[in-house]
Design an enzyme around this catalytic site. Structure first.
Site, short mmCIF file in Angstrom:
data_model
loop_
_atom_site.label_atom_id
_atom_site.label_comp_id
_atom_site.label_asym_id
_atom_site.label_seq_id
_atom_site.Cartn_x
_atom_site.Cartn_y
_atom_site.Cartn_z
N ASP A 86 0.83 -1.22 0.00
CA ASP A 86 0.00 0.00 0.00
C ASP A 86 0.86 1.25 0.00
OD1 ASP A 86 0.76 -0.61 2.75
OD2 ASP A 86 -0.63 0.95 3.37
N ASP A 147 7.97 3.85 -1.46
CA ASP A 147 7.54 3.37 -0.14
C ASP A 147 6.22 2.65 -0.33
OD1 ASP A 147 6.82 2.97 2.46
OD2 ASP A 147 6.43 5.07 2.91
N GLU A 181 0.09 -1.11 5.67
CA GLU A 181 1.13 -0.65 6.60
C GLU A 181 0.97 0.82 6.90
OE1 GLU A 181 5.09 0.95 7.88
OE2 GLU A 181 3.86 1.54 6.18
N GLU A 182 0.63 1.61 5.89
CA GLU A 182 0.60 3.07 6.04
C GLU A 182 -0.51 3.56 6.97
OE1 GLU A 182 2.89 4.87 5.19
OE2 GLU A 182 3.90 4.01 3.47
N ASP A 204 12.00 -1.57 4.09
CA ASP A 204 11.09 -0.42 4.07
C ASP A 204 11.78 0.84 4.58
OD1 ASP A 204 8.69 0.91 3.70
OD2 ASP A 204 7.84 0.28 5.62
N HIS A 387 5.82 9.68 1.20
CA HIS A 387 4.50 10.30 1.37
C HIS A 387 4.44 11.71 0.77
CE1 HIS A 387 4.28 7.72 5.31
NE2 HIS A 387 4.61 7.02 4.26
ZN LIG Z 1 6.83 2.10 4.14
#
Ligand SMILES: [Zn+2]
Length: 416
Positions: A86, A147, A181-182, A204, A387
């Protein structure tokens, strides 16, 4: 030694994965938080089978698991590699158009579709180390999704490498690609027992060489102030306004310390994240963070005493105080299994990559997994500016991760 003639596949895979919109959703209560993530996960199962991981499967929650069987007679502990499919809810991941800037020569990188979006050299000091590398960015209208699709592509390529190089000995290797995960839910439905690895690594992290073995310890606190509401026209000497109790309390928090905006490195904080209030009831939510778990208690006592002091100033009001445990620094677990970190550092040393040991001012899926019985530090995946529209990753850093994973699998076999 890593085969110098190997034709990497991680970039082609990565450019394919970023075309899937896999943004997770913070407001959702379903699992996965948005089913669109499953489209990529399903494609990954097909790809894993294609390179020879025959048992690849996706479970009902969207976790993809697969096995690379051992090719040694030695008894090697099963190790896992984990990445998340994700992307962050913060920036759109629809119609990602990656742009490759070949042979970067320093200076700012202006993103072609939105010239106001600039990866400027001044605020991205790591760019100085990337002269001559090929850098992948977006066109400026979306995030990139390095990411953690870089991590997914790198793990996939490392498995492809190991399958095509049977002379590189390794034990059983388990792969997992997780959703969500996010939004902090990547381990919620993670079946550690079924996964069956003794130790694992999330791929990650960011900068080349990063080995992250420490995270914050974290609690949440909810403080409720109970006031007393009466019709405002007839409230004299009767009303106790919870809005004002909460404001007084917040005003008494330290101004120059103990907050995210006044601390860094190894300092912790108490951080009000939301306040919901009317005259009758004010509820304030806090997150409490420190690397040292015992400090959390100290911070919580401090908040409690401050809240008690506040209600004394509003006779007739009361307060409630609740602590919710969130996660703990994974270092407490990893210290009991020191070879997990040592082997990662050994792999980096063999590749001539300088290990950077850093502590994460946050949590990772690995910190939760470590406490679920699977010690899991976090290794670099190569991406930067997570992000954000300005997210980027260097192709050569992605290839370095592929080498690291393959070498690390081999280090575990040698040390067994
Ligand atoms: Zn990540």
């Amino acid at each position: 030694m890593f085969d110098p003639n190997y034709k990497f596949t991680c970039v082609d895979r990565f450019l394919k994965y970023v075309k899937y919109d896999t943004q997770s959703n913070e407001d959702s209560t379903t699992f996965p938080s948005d089913p669109k993530q499953l489209e990529l996960s399903k494609a990954l199962v097909v790809e894993l089978k294609g390179i020879g991981l025959k048992d690849a499967e996706m479970d009902e929650y969207g976790y993809v698991m697969a096995t690379l069987p051992s090719n040694t007679s030695k008894n090697v502990p099963t190790i896992g590699f984990i990445a998340h499919v994700d992307t962050s809810p913060a920036v759109t991941g629809t119609n990602v158009n990656p742009v490759i800037h070949k042979n970067y020569q320093g200076g700012d990188i202006v993103l072609p579709k939105d010239p106001t979006k600039i990866i400027d050299a001044a605020s991205n000091p790591e760019l100085k180390e990337m002269i001559g590398l090929d850098i992948i960015t977006t066109d400026g209208t979306t995030l990139l999704g390095a990411d953690d699709k870089a991590g997914v592509a790198e793990i996939m390529d490392a498995m492809n490498y190991l399958i095509n190089h049977p002379e590189v000995k390794h034990g059983t290797i388990r792969i997992c690609f997780t959703p969500d995960e996010e939004v902090g839910r990547g381990t919620e439905k993670f079946d550690v027992k079924k996964y069956g690895a003794k130790y694992a690594y999330t791929i990650d992290g960011s900068t080349r060489g990063e080995v992250e073995t420490e995270t914050f310890s974290a609690d949440a606190v909810v403080i409720k102030f109970n006031g007393k509401n009466v019709h405002p026209g007839y409230a004299k000497n009767k009303m106790i306004n919870a809005v004002k109790i909460a404001s007084r309390f917040l005003e008494m928090l330290p101004k120059n310390s103990l907050s995210p905006e006044t601390t860094d490195e190894r300092e912790g904080y108490v951080h009000p994240t939301s306040i919901k209030s009317d005259e009758t009831l004010a509820a304030i939510k806090f997150i409490i963070r420190d690397f040292d778990a015992s400090k959390l208690k100290e911070y919580e006592n401090f908040l409690k005493e401050l809240a008690e002091k506040t209600v004394l100033q509003f006779p007739g009001s009361t307060m409630e105080f609740e602590v919710i445990e969130q996660y703990r620094n994974m270092k407490y677990i990893l210290d009991q299994h020191s070879m997990v970190e040592e082997n990662a550092i050994e792999a980096l040393n063999r590749l001539g990559i300088k290990p950077i040991n850093s502590a994460i001012r946050g949590g990772t899926d690995g910190s939760r997994l470590s406490y679920m019985g699977l010690p899991t530090p976090n290794l670099f995946a190569g991406g930067h500016n997570f992000h954000a529209f300005t997210e980027y990753v260097a192709i050569q850093d992605m290839e370095a991760v592929v080498k690291m994973i393959a070498t690390l699998a081999n280090v575990w076999e040698e040390k067994a």
